[in-house]
Design an enzyme around this catalytic site. Structure first.
Site, short mmCIF file in Angstrom:
data_model
loop_
_atom_site.label_atom_id
_atom_site.label_comp_id
_atom_site.label_asym_id
_atom_site.label_seq_id
_atom_site.Cartn_x
_atom_site.Cartn_y
_atom_site.Cartn_z
N GLY B 83 10.75 -10.04 4.67
CA GLY B 83 11.77 -10.94 5.17
C GLY B 83 13.14 -10.39 4.85
O GLY B 83 13.28 -9.27 4.36
N GLY B 109 1.96 -10.56 -4.21
CA GLY B 109 1.76 -9.27 -4.83
C GLY B 109 2.98 -8.89 -5.67
O GLY B 109 3.88 -9.71 -5.88
N ASP B 135 -5.18 -4.94 -2.83
CA ASP B 135 -5.01 -3.61 -3.42
C ASP B 135 -5.24 -3.62 -4.94
O ASP B 135 -5.42 -2.57 -5.54
CB ASP B 135 -3.59 -3.08 -3.15
CG ASP B 135 -3.39 -2.69 -1.70
OD1 ASP B 135 -4.39 -2.48 -1.00
OD2 ASP B 135 -2.23 -2.63 -1.27
N ARG B 179 -2.07 1.66 0.34
CA ARG B 179 -0.96 2.59 0.62
C ARG B 179 -0.58 3.40 -0.60
O ARG B 179 -0.27 4.57 -0.51
CB ARG B 179 0.28 1.81 1.09
CG ARG B 179 0.14 1.26 2.47
CD ARG B 179 1.40 1.46 3.31
NE ARG B 179 1.13 0.89 4.64
CZ ARG B 179 1.26 -0.40 4.94
NH1 ARG B 179 1.67 -1.26 4.02
NH2 ARG B 179 0.98 -0.84 6.14
N HIS B 276 -7.70 -4.89 9.70
CA HIS B 276 -7.46 -6.25 9.22
C HIS B 276 -8.72 -7.00 8.81
O HIS B 276 -8.59 -8.03 8.14
CB HIS B 276 -6.69 -7.03 10.28
CG HIS B 276 -5.25 -6.64 10.34
ND1 HIS B 276 -4.29 -7.25 9.58
CD2 HIS B 276 -4.62 -5.67 11.02
CE1 HIS B 276 -3.13 -6.70 9.82
NE2 HIS B 276 -3.28 -5.72 10.69
N GLN B 278 -10.53 -6.29 6.58
CA GLN B 278 -10.51 -6.23 5.12
C GLN B 278 -9.74 -7.40 4.50
O GLN B 278 -9.91 -7.72 3.33
CB GLN B 278 -9.86 -4.93 4.64
CG GLN B 278 -10.62 -3.69 5.05
CD GLN B 278 -9.80 -2.42 4.85
OE1 GLN B 278 -9.75 -1.87 3.77
NE2 GLN B 278 -9.15 -1.98 5.92
#
Lengths: 353, 353, 353, 353
Positions: B83, B109, B135, B179, B276, B278
């Site tokens: 955002g 996160g 993650d 990532r 997605h 996942q």
């Protein structure tokens, strides 16, 4: 009743769940009821070229008595998608003779069944075919092995994708298998709550898709959507230029690009290409049941001396159809006037013009 | 014990399974034990900018008494990934004040928690954070919400892909999320029977991968393989050129291309990008349990007047850690010397140099 | 580093998902890293009495290269629940000597580990234990193998039962395993949305259960309920008479009878005894991961010459604990003051007094 | 085409997965295509007696746009198994009139459809029936809603039980639903790899069962077995005394007792009664597809002014059958000469004499 020394079995074309369950049923019935020897031909017709075979016996693959064939996807015999069979026909026929097979059961889609049927004619083989394909486009049978499992797999994926699409107000484009036939997209789209289903058999326009998404938002306050696209849906695009573009960038990505361009609102499109997970998985109960029934019936046909027939699943039981009749009508695509297409529309799903 | 008029809750960053289970636990404990009102702030900080809120009440979303929050993936509050919060801080603070919130629980996160922590400092909010990310790279907690479900989802996909890879003697390259951190690839690769796991934290060479695949074939007769690649594994490639190339064509496709080029044998590589799916799915029992425990503990911390803490899951129960300490150590990547990396190697999995 | 000729492995006590994944990890690490021979001892100590063993080799159970050990529940070695080991100790020791084992890895619950530890002391075996039990009551380890899968299985069953209970306004009593420890009931009850959880460690009264159900109905309009009962919850009944009655008619049925008698409203109670399906199933990703880590660590301990240790799972990695310390604290029951019991209460679940 | 003011819908008899998917399809088609109002009648005919109804609107139950009706088992309308409808017919007819319904769609098994058909005749209602039952014993339709999901649920349970049976060399007796019809036992037994299937339609002897188990052991070295027993299999026992005994102690337990008594070897029998989990669960893709098609077709029949018909699923699409014809042939039991019974035998499964 015929007496056989050696029955061969092979799997051909793209793999799918339920093939091992057919193998299990064939071996079981051939051994227990008829007392035949059964051998597997590895990698479809390549195994005939290589004159290779593997003995298959009842409970022969047991792990502490557990038979993994019932729950394993894929095929323990291996398979090939495209071979050079048609340019080496005599070698294949020689291989078959060298293996001293009395009869052959082949599990395949319409392409594989056509080749095997031709070989059987030329080589005077006793041959019975069993239909398998997650595309479900073999004619004269309500269901081919692997279809029910694949529909369940895609349906579950749509549920997963719905959760994340809804959380982020996204339009999720889901590309599923189906080069020529849209059965997979249609069945799973209805079962999985899709908003749009695009298939090779029904022409559609991206402008109408965008209008449908806008209506979902304006009329019902729904800010996300699930768009199921068959990988072969470029066939039903309006112009050759569009089809070229769609083939180049992949069907799912193409639809995403077009929606992003055409939509009156800014939409956040994401593409999911389900790919090979559609072929995998533990076979569903229905696929295992059909596998058992078709495998059993194929063995009975061999015992009765029949050849060049396909065992089909119709209205809850096995039936027999001449392979020529099957091949004349295959591949069997979605009828745009069918009950299921009308059902999709009754649920408010855009399925083309 | 503190008395609150109105507790806010929001979800921020990429969605995952278990967020709704946290919301359910927070509402339940706040209403039943403390008698507070709880409001949801839609779409993370955008809801504060928009001064939007939705009342959340116990059993308020029931369908004939069934609470769907426990089994629904995603977040009924909506979320945003990126955002413009940081460029509009004062507006966000004004929005918070306008909504008359006494305290806020934020699920996110490490990126989201950092922003919320900064806002809490500047706005003097009473704020408690709850870690979520598939993650699993938030520091100071053994597990973040969503990780266990995502590992199960990928593991099941690997099983599916193994069946089809084995049927066609293919090397299946499976690109999974991650990532910067390879936890997902490492956990699911071990659980799912991978042969190769490539992650951002450990350098590797394609030549060694090819050598490993050749050994599988020559020594063990295994003609297929499963290669799990984190989407961020370009970070641990040997040269900047390679990284650029990998980013350009996608990590999975890059590995497939390189293997096809380097392998001493012809290999049939296929790429699956799980994408997605996942993020979606019904949360696992463990994710629901952790969600319940962390949600409950966050409410207790609010009641005790604490702020700028994160609730963490350590060794089977909830603990409390200052957010500053968490953020100083996040993101938390895979330690190449860790027990799990050694475990992967003990199983014969190539995990880099 | 020690050199071994022959490492034995056995599974003892009730089976559970993940045992085969441990066997797979032990064989893999022992063969690949250390070059040892590994043999399986069938049916726990009965195999020692019978002087039986089966060679275990890497990829030795492959089906076209697919290793079924990762996804198969149960144990390919077989197991026994109660044997006559303790009355035939010398014969067991003689059998061990006759098999010429250099070391033994035993996978079992606290009962099996105690017997094996005693045998190791008397026979001067090099012995390492690995904890498994769906009850999760082995001390000094956060998790035993099989627990996570069983919790997921029960949680899914609760979801199923919730749908049908809600449709018919029923109180569904679900009896789950747990003779002495309530971990399974507590974890799955929280994750599965139970309204009542009754376990051996916390006393409760049926009158309070009925009061809770009445409140659900009167205050929240909820006309069905899910009551999870550990099979050993008769231990925490108020009187010896009640316990006797509960043992006689089965714990689930007893609770159903009592609720039907005590409830101020007519309630339609149904009992589901989940039984052996709790032991079965494909192991969860977490159980497979822990299996890999503990199996690998056990082999390393053998290589380092250690004995009479247990490998434990703590905070995300393997640790080592002396077996004497483990056995002194086992079985490890639910602490009524624990975080999770408080979490259950925060969710409005009745968990006893 | 008929114009309706108000269409009623109710669910009757034991619940099953897929009912909500029918409701969703009916509401969607009635609202989108025809513009009617749809109301749900709670708890089957009890709702008519109580003159109760709940409005059902498109997307009316949405959670952030997610429609939970597709994935929820059971029925949001509630249901009853046995009511006092037949003794209060005039009151039911008065209730129907008071609710000012123009037509009614009822989803039920053959018992419910018979009562509703009688009411429709006496009250001159416009009524269309939709078949649902996990027993699949409604005549004139290949499948009733709920059957496919239940078969999948039992099949998965059999896989779980196989793992634990094999680990401990046990004979696992699995009691499944089916008071009068053995379709569930037969389909799931074939798909789940059973060794014995006992159903109400085919007489059997325990001596033959024991002989079959002995042969599994002696000829194939298999030391465990899975025995699937329909709860109504006491009907096909050889004597009235045996039937009485079986009813008294429960069909599964009876078979276990008898095998333990008759077997030439000592066998360790365990009984699993699957119970209500067979009714629950997320509907399978096929059940959702059939639900959509039958729901859509029922609405079309109402629009065409038809009444006292049942929509059936035959060979992949919806068909229409007069309810009188259906009821004359229901319940529809397993034909001992059918393809599937022969298939079970071809797989080496004992299915009676």
């Amino acid at each position: 009743m015929k007496t056989l020394e050696r029955l061969g079995i092979l799997t051909s074309g793209g793999d799918c769940p339920g093939l091992n369950a057919v193998i299990r049923a064939v071996v079981s019935h051939a051994v227990l009821t008829y007392g035949w020897h059964v051998v597997g031909i590895p990698y479809a017709t390549r195994g005939l070229l290589d004159r290779a075979m593997m003995p298959l016996s009842l409970h022969g693959l047991d792990l502490k008595g557990i038979d993994p064939l019932l729950t394993m996807g894929g095929t323990i015999l291996g398979s090939i998608n495209k071979g050079d069979t048609l340019s080496r026909i005599q070698e294949v026929l020689d291989g078959y003779a060298a293996l001293e097979l009395d009869a052959l059961i082949g599990i395949g889609g319409d392409g594989s069944l056509a080749i095997l049927n031709q070989l059987a004619t030329q080589g005077n083989w006793q041959f019975i075919g069993i239909p398998k394909t997650i595309d479900n486009d073999v004619a004269c049978t309500e269901r081919a092995i692997g279809f029910d499992t694949a529909v369940n797999t895609i349906t579950e994926a749509l549920t997963r994708l719905t959760f994340t699409a809804a959380s982020h107000d996204r339009v999720m484009i889901v590309e599923v298998m189906g080069r020529e036939a849209g059965h997979l997209a249609l069945h799973s789209g209805i079962a999985g709550g899709a908003d749009v289903i695009l298939i090779p058999e029904i022409s559609y326009s991206i402008a109408q898709v965008c209008q449908h998404l806008a209506e979902l938002r304006d009329r019902w306050g729904r800010r996300f959507a699930i768009v199921v696209v068959a990988e072969g849906a470029h066939r039903s695009l309006e112009s050759a230029n569009q089809s070229c573009e769609a083939i180049k960038c992949g069907m799912g990505q193409y639809v995403a690009n077009e929606i992003a361009t055409c939509s009156p609102y800014p939409v956040d499109c994401r593409v999911s290409v389900l790919g090979h997970i559609q072929r995998g998985g533990i076979p569903s109960a229905l696929d295992r049941l059909i596998a058992a029934s078709l495998g059993k019936t194929a063995v009975d046909l061999i015992a009765n001396g029949e050849s060049q027939k396909m065992v089909a699943w119709q209205n809850g039981h096995a039936e027999t159809v001449p392979l020529d009749a099957v091949l004349a009508k295959s591949p069997c695509s979605v009828d745009p006037a069918s009950d299921l297409v009308q059902t999709a529309r009754a649920l408010g799903i855009y399925t083309g013009k």
